[in-house]
Structure formats: C-alpha cells, structure tokens
Design an enzyme around this catalytic site. Structure first.
Site, PDB file in Angstrom:
ATOM      1  N   LYS A 236       0.828  -1.207   0.000  1.00 19.21           N
ATOM      2  CA  LYS A 236       0.000   0.000   0.000  1.00 19.21           C
ATOM      3  C   LYS A 236       0.865   1.261   0.000  1.00 19.21           C
ATOM      4  O   LYS A 236       0.532   2.246  -0.663  1.00 19.21           O
ATOM      5  CB  LYS A 236      -0.945  -0.034   1.204  1.00 19.21           C
ATOM      6  CG  LYS A 236      -1.975  -1.153   1.092  1.00 19.21           C
ATOM      7  CD  LYS A 236      -2.766  -1.353   2.367  1.00 19.21           C
ATOM      8  CE  LYS A 236      -3.750  -2.514   2.219  1.00 19.21           C
ATOM      9  NZ  LYS A 236      -4.463  -2.814   3.477  1.00 19.21           N
TER      10      LYS A 236
ATOM     11  N   GLY B 213     -13.523  -5.469   4.619  1.00 18.93           N
ATOM     12  CA  GLY B 213     -14.939  -5.770   4.735  1.00 18.93           C
ATOM     13  C   GLY B 213     -15.569  -5.878   3.365  1.00 18.93           C
ATOM     14  O   GLY B 213     -15.245  -5.109   2.470  1.00 18.93           O
TER      15      GLY B 213
END
Length: 338
Positions: free
Chosen positions: A224, A321
């Site tokens: 990231k 999620g």
C-alpha cells in the site's frame, strides 16, 4: 446516460457490490442521477452471466444464496474479451483476488477494458502495484478512466481525499495504520494477550490468513505504501525497497511499558517527503497517546496526512470488509459517471 456495468470477480466484494446496486437503485437515481444496468458478471467459481439489456440482479443474487453459483441463470460462453464486447459495457468493476507476482487475472481484464475505451474501477492491488504507468497511459490513450479507491483503505476514501479534498496543499508526510490484522493483534496484546494467542484469535475471526506472513511481516502495508508513493508523489518505490519491519518481535511487555510512558505501539506505514528523497517505511513505532493514530484499535484503519496549508488531517474508517470494499467500487463508478 445509462452506465452499463461489467463485473469481473464475484467473490465477497463483487457480490456485495451487486447487493448494493440491487438494493439502492432508486436511491442512487434520486440522489445522484445515477442510472445503470449490470450487463456482465464473470467469476471463475460461480460462472458467467450476460445480458446487454441488463441482468436480473435479484435472480442472480438468489442463485448465489442458494447454490453459490449462477447455475439457475443462462450461462454465457466466450472469452472475457468477447463477452466484454458483446455486453456493451461502459465500465468494468474488477474485483478478482490480488496476485502481486503477475497481477493476473486482473491485469488482463483491466487491459482488455481500457484498450476498448471502457473505464475501470478496481480493488485489486496487483495490477496497480505492478503496472500503474502502463494502465494510466492506456486509459488516457483510449479516452477511458481508471479508478482504484479500494486498493488502500477499502471504502474509506483516502485517494479521493488526497486528489480532491486537499487539492492545492503540498503533502509533506503520511503516516497510517493500513493493516487491520496487525492493528487488531496489537490491540489484543495491549490487553495482555501473548503474540501467539492474538494471532490465533485474528485467524479465528477471519482477520488473518492461515499463512499470516503478508500481514505480520508488514508486506501488505508495504504494498500500500508503494502504491501511495506512485499515486500521490509520482515516485516508483518497489515493494522490496520499502523499509519494512513487522510485528513478530513486539511483546506485550513492550506495549505495556510504552503505555506507562504515555505512548502506544502501532504498526505505522509511512511516506516522508520532507527531505529531498522520499522515504517509504513500515515499522512498529511508539507514538504519543495524544497522536490521532494512538487511539485507533481493532481492525480499523486510519491515516494522518501532514500538509502545508491544513496541517495534519486524519482520516479514519474501515480498511476491509465485503460491503465496505464493494462501496469503494460503487463510489468510483459514480464519480466516473459524472
């Protein structure tokens, strides 16, 4: 204009996107003037369905709930490229699993779409990490758009904030908690749990994989950081060049001692542009209890951006999620449609 959406990869995230599109059709039209049809869904396990006039999402989701496949619907035949052409798609949502070695199959899907002038949103870190310049150039050459909000903080809109919310600011530094698994484990260790027990609980709850190396050794956060270096600073920082230390040597005693000294131990992913050379790092750091990141516990992600005009801006939200990441795809599609 009616957006014709193709979906590649209908796992947890892709299915969540279909659920949101099915549930919120009226709301999205009323609030954003966003009209759409889903014309193609392709998944290695569930199968392939296509209808240029728009799929019945209710029937597709019912089939998935009952059989975990699209076996109750007519199956579409052909290569992905052929189906993309025949479907009339104007935007591709690419949500296949991340492969950081080859970027496949997502990289092929994204190339196929962009080369045809079809805009793309993806939550797949592989293609963005491995071929950002190529894909950006391909989108520009073919009048398409490429969006990737979900690759760093799931549905929490960090990239949109950086591109639009702090436009006009010079970014001096970013420091964030970008891996929910390790933050969950450090939170548990702060409650006195040993490393092994914290890892076992993270695995039992689905935060950590059976092989947790990517999380606990800092690789996920490093990917990231590498992506953010390219997107925000235009600088190539290969993942293996990110200074990286994981949490495997952090102990509950170290966390307790830090707490007694008014500090918290967090796995911090950072980019520091204050010197001539951009520094990229992932490391456990003791930060003051007054720091916005010190109070971020459990699986939550957060990032503090240091700017010249605004000072520190902190963004907090879910970093994972199924529905949260599905929202990242939807948000990109709505922004691109405008």
């Amino acid at each position: 204009m009616i957006n014709k959406i193709a979906l590649a990869g209908c796992g947890n995230v892709g299915t969540a996107l279909l659920e949101i599109l099915h549930e919120k059709k009226g709301e999205l039209r009323e609030k954003y003037g966003f009209e759409y049809k889903v014309v193609l869904v392709s998944d290695l396990m569930k199968g392939v369905i296509m209808n240029p006039e728009g799929l019945d999402l209710g029937a597709a989701l019912e089939s998935v709930r009952e059989t975990r496949t699209f076996e109750k619907l007519p199956h579409a035949e052909g290569t992905f490229e052929e189906l993309l052409e025949r479907s009339g798609a104007t935007v591709l949502a690419e949500g296949t699993p991340t492969n950081l070695k080859t970027g496949e199959p997502g990289l092929t899907h994204i190339r196929a779409a962009l080369s045809r002038g079809i805009s793309v949103t993806t939550t797949n870190k592989g293609p963005i990490a491995l071929a950002f310049d190529e894909l950006t150039a391909l989108a520009k050459a073919n009048g398409a758009q490429l969006s990737y909000e979900g690759v760093v903080m799931s549905g929490t809109p960090l990239i949109d904030m950086m591109k639009n919310g702090v436009a006009g600011c010079s970014v001096l530094k970013l420091e964030g908690i970008l891996n929910g698994t390790t933050n969950f484990m450090l939170t548990k260790m702060g409650e006195g749990m040993e490393y092994g027990a914290a890892l076992a609980e993270a695995q039992a709850l689905g935060y950590a994989e059976a092989d947790p190396t990517g999380d606990v050794e800092g690789w996920d956060a490093a990917v990231k950081v590498s992506i953010l270096a390219k997107i925000l600073f235009g600088t190539d920082v290969p993942v293996d060049k990110v200074e990286r230390t994981g949490i495997t040597k952090v102990t509950p005693a170290q966390i307790e001692e830090a707490k007694n000294n008014g500090r918290a131990v967090k796995l911090i992913a950072g980019l520091d542009a204050s010197d001539a050379q951009l520094r990229a790092y992932v490391e456990p750091k003791e930060i003051p209890a007054s720091h916005p990141l010190a109070s971020i516990n459990g699986g939550t992600n957060a990032i503090t951006v240091t700017t010249d005009n605004l000072g520190d801006v902190t963004l907090i939200g879910p970093g994972a999620g199924r529905r949260e990441t599905g929202q990242a795809l939807l948000g990109d599609i709505i922004r691109m449609s405008r």
